[in-house]
Design a protein around this motif. Structure first.
Motif, mmCIF file in Angstrom:
data_model
loop_
_atom_site.group_PDB
_atom_site.id
_atom_site.type_symbol
_atom_site.label_atom_id
_atom_site.label_comp_id
_atom_site.label_asym_id
_atom_site.label_seq_id
_atom_site.Cartn_x
_atom_site.Cartn_y
_atom_site.Cartn_z
ATOM 1 N N SER A 24 44.030 31.642 57.726
ATOM 2 C CA SER A 24 44.166 32.243 58.976
ATOM 3 C C SER A 24 43.618 31.004 59.996
ATOM 4 O O SER A 24 44.099 29.768 59.333
ATOM 5 N N THR A 25 43.204 31.093 61.533
ATOM 6 C CA THR A 25 43.850 29.993 62.162
ATOM 7 C C THR A 25 41.460 29.559 61.955
ATOM 8 O O THR A 25 41.549 28.209 62.474
ATOM 9 N N ALA A 26 40.979 30.112 61.314
ATOM 10 C CA ALA A 26 39.589 29.342 61.006
ATOM 11 C C ALA A 26 39.041 28.282 59.976
ATOM 12 O O ALA A 26 38.339 27.974 59.915
ATOM 13 N N ALA A 27 39.653 28.111 59.218
ATOM 14 C CA ALA A 27 40.072 27.435 58.001
ATOM 15 C C ALA A 27 38.837 28.002 57.504
ATOM 16 O O ALA A 27 38.021 27.208 56.839
ATOM 17 N N SER A 28 38.382 29.264 57.355
ATOM 18 C CA SER A 28 37.212 29.554 56.080
ATOM 19 C C SER A 28 37.883 30.279 55.170
ATOM 20 O O SER A 28 38.928 31.098 55.637
ATOM 21 N N GLY A 29 36.524 31.235 54.329
ATOM 22 C CA GLY A 29 37.533 32.013 53.064
ATOM 23 C C GLY A 29 37.462 31.758 52.226
ATOM 24 O O GLY A 29 37.742 30.058 52.019
ATOM 25 N N SER A 30 38.389 31.877 50.682
ATOM 26 C CA SER A 30 39.110 31.367 49.892
ATOM 27 C C SER A 30 40.433 30.888 50.884
ATOM 28 O O SER A 30 40.971 31.244 50.856
ATOM 29 N N PRO A 31 40.603 29.823 50.021
ATOM 30 C CA PRO A 31 41.514 29.193 50.031
ATOM 31 C C PRO A 31 43.254 29.933 50.030
ATOM 32 O O PRO A 31 43.075 29.869 48.559
ATOM 33 N N ILE A 32 43.627 29.733 50.216
ATOM 34 C CA ILE A 32 45.268 30.342 49.521
ATOM 35 C C ILE A 32 46.417 29.692 48.732
ATOM 36 O O ILE A 32 47.134 30.004 47.953
ATOM 37 N N SER A 33 45.660 28.225 48.963
ATOM 38 C CA SER A 33 46.175 27.230 48.081
ATOM 39 C C SER A 33 45.588 26.080 48.409
ATOM 40 O O SER A 33 45.189 25.766 49.297
ATOM 41 N N GLN A 34 46.103 24.946 48.062
ATOM 42 C CA GLN A 34 45.551 23.112 48.056
ATOM 43 C C GLN A 34 46.574 22.295 47.653
ATOM 44 O O GLN A 34 47.388 22.952 46.899
ATOM 45 N N PHE A 35 46.719 20.949 48.503
ATOM 46 C CA PHE A 35 47.925 20.009 47.450
ATOM 47 C C PHE A 35 47.546 18.518 47.507
ATOM 48 O O PHE A 35 46.241 18.644 48.352
ATOM 49 N N GLY A 36 47.518 17.830 47.378
ATOM 50 C CA GLY A 36 47.473 16.836 47.399
ATOM 51 C C GLY A 36 48.322 15.296 47.835
ATOM 52 O O GLY A 36 49.069 15.542 47.791
ATOM 53 N N ILE A 37 47.971 14.288 48.834
ATOM 54 C CA ILE A 37 49.049 13.468 49.150
ATOM 55 C C ILE A 37 48.193 11.862 48.507
ATOM 56 O O ILE A 37 46.797 11.808 48.997
ATOM 57 N N ASP A 38 48.985 11.251 47.670
ATOM 58 C CA ASP A 38 48.710 9.728 47.949
ATOM 59 C C ASP A 38 49.256 9.157 49.528
ATOM 60 O O ASP A 38 50.024 8.658 49.633
ATOM 61 N N GLN A 39 48.088 9.591 49.846
ATOM 62 C CA GLN A 39 47.514 8.772 51.410
ATOM 63 C C GLN A 39 48.273 6.817 51.313
ATOM 64 O O GLN A 39 48.853 6.649 52.297
ATOM 65 N N VAL A 40 47.679 6.144 50.261
ATOM 66 C CA VAL A 40 47.931 4.808 50.288
ATOM 67 C C VAL A 40 49.772 4.419 50.260
ATOM 68 O O VAL A 40 49.912 3.418 50.941
ATOM 69 N N HIS A 41 50.000 5.062 49.669
ATOM 70 C CA HIS A 41 51.685 5.069 49.305
ATOM 71 C C HIS A 41 52.325 6.181 50.242
ATOM 72 O O HIS A 41 53.347 5.360 50.233
ATOM 73 N N ASN A 42 51.814 6.578 51.271
ATOM 74 C CA ASN A 42 52.691 7.072 52.233
ATOM 75 C C ASN A 42 52.216 7.167 53.827
ATOM 76 O O ASN A 42 52.354 7.336 54.873
ATOM 77 N N GLN A 43 51.517 5.253 54.031
ATOM 78 C CA GLN A 43 51.122 5.556 55.405
ATOM 79 C C GLN A 43 52.556 5.427 55.939
ATOM 80 O O GLN A 43 53.229 5.159 56.216
#
Length: 88
Positions: A24-43
């Motif tokens: 959805s465009t509201a970013a609400s309800g149950s997510p359909i997925s999730q992911f993580g990013i290592d920000q420290v090493h991808n700046q």
């Protein structure tokens, strides 16, 4: 996802930063997925996070505040937010 790079590693210090994907465009309800990013090493870089089906034809992404932002080596750490690129 683009991880901002300001020259100060603590400005984008999610290790990992966790994102939820919503059908959805509201970013609400149950997510359909999730992911993580290592920000420290991808700046200052684009990070490919794979593909997600949008059953409603809409997508939104939310960066969630999780993890430890205090303690040795973490004082002053922040999550960095920038651009999202989507290809349909």
């Amino acid at each position: 996802m683009f991880v901002p790079g300001t020259g100060n590693v603590m400005d984008s210090a999610g290790a990992p930063a966790t994102y939820f994907v919503y059908a959805s465009t509201a970013a609400s309800g149950s997510p359909i997925s999730q992911f993580g990013i290592d920000q420290v090493h991808n700046q200052g870089r684009w990070v490919d996070v794979g593909g997600y089906r949008a059953p409603t034809g809409q997508l939104s992404v939310r960066l969630v505040t999780r993890g430890i932002d205090w303690g040795p080596g973490r004082a002053g750490a922040h999550l960095g937010v920038s651009a999202v690129r989507v290809t349909c």
